[in-house]
Design an enzyme around this catalytic site. Structure first.
Site, PDB file in Angstrom:
ATOM      1  N   HIS A   7       0.841  -1.203   0.000  1.00 34.53           N
ATOM      2  CA  HIS A   7       0.000   0.000   0.000  1.00 34.53           C
ATOM      3  C   HIS A   7       0.874   1.250   0.000  1.00 34.53           C
ATOM      4  CE1 HIS A   7       0.510  -0.863   4.370  1.00 34.53           C
ATOM      5  NE2 HIS A   7       0.623   0.456   4.474  1.00 34.53           N
ATOM      6  N   GLU A 130       7.713   1.159   4.922  1.00 31.63           N
ATOM      7  CA  GLU A 130       7.175   0.122   5.797  1.00 31.63           C
ATOM      8  C   GLU A 130       7.401  -1.218   5.114  1.00 31.63           C
ATOM      9  OE1 GLU A 130       2.876   0.356   6.302  1.00 31.63           O
ATOM     10  OE2 GLU A 130       2.910  -1.026   7.996  1.00 31.63           O
TER      11      GLU A 130
HETATM   12 CO    CO Z   1       1.157   1.432   6.233  1.00 34.97          CO
END
Ligand code: CO
Length: 134
Positions: A7, A130
């Site tokens: 994402h 991330e």
């Molecule tokens: Co995230």
């Protein structure tokens, strides 16, 4: 080592407005809101055919998103999440290469119930990364 983009996260100052913008103006499908007190955020996922966009809104006084929004009052791209097969192996390889892992270096459970880690943006061209184990 890194795989798919899981994402892209956007910090938003007004979650109602962001849901309306993505859900109505851009015509995307949205998840329900999810409160993640351990991460200091409320998240909504925008479901796209090839990936997701994570709308991030501060939750609680210590939210790491608040300082980002103080610097970027209209919101902005906050991080990109790449998938990895083995998060501990990925972390150890990154640390051995001199990259900095945020926090105590131990993976936390992220919005999808899977272990995540964050890498220092100064080590990756100004972008917070991330890693999510899938
Ligand atoms: Co995230």
């Amino acid at each position: 080592m890194i795989g798919r983009v899981n994402h892209i996260a956007i910090a938003v100052p007004d979650l109602d407005a962001a849901e309306k913008s993505y859900g109505e103006t851009l015509g995307a499908q949205l998840s329900s809101r999810q409160a993640l007190p351990e991460h200091g955020v409320t998240v909504v996922f925008v479901k796209l055919p090839n990936t997701k966009v994570e709308l991030l809104h501060p939750l609680g006084a210590e939210s790491p998103i608040q300082s980002f929004l103080d610097k970027n009052p209209s919101g902005g791209m906050h991080h990109i999440c790449y998938e990895v097969d083995d998060i501990l192996a990925a972390r150890d390889k990154l640390l051995a290469g001199g990259a900095r892992v945020l926090g105590d270096g131990a993976p936390k459970i992220g919005a999808h119930g899977k272990p995540v880690l964050f890498l220092h943006p100064k080590d990756f061209f100004g972008t917070l990364i991330e890693l999510e184990q899938v």
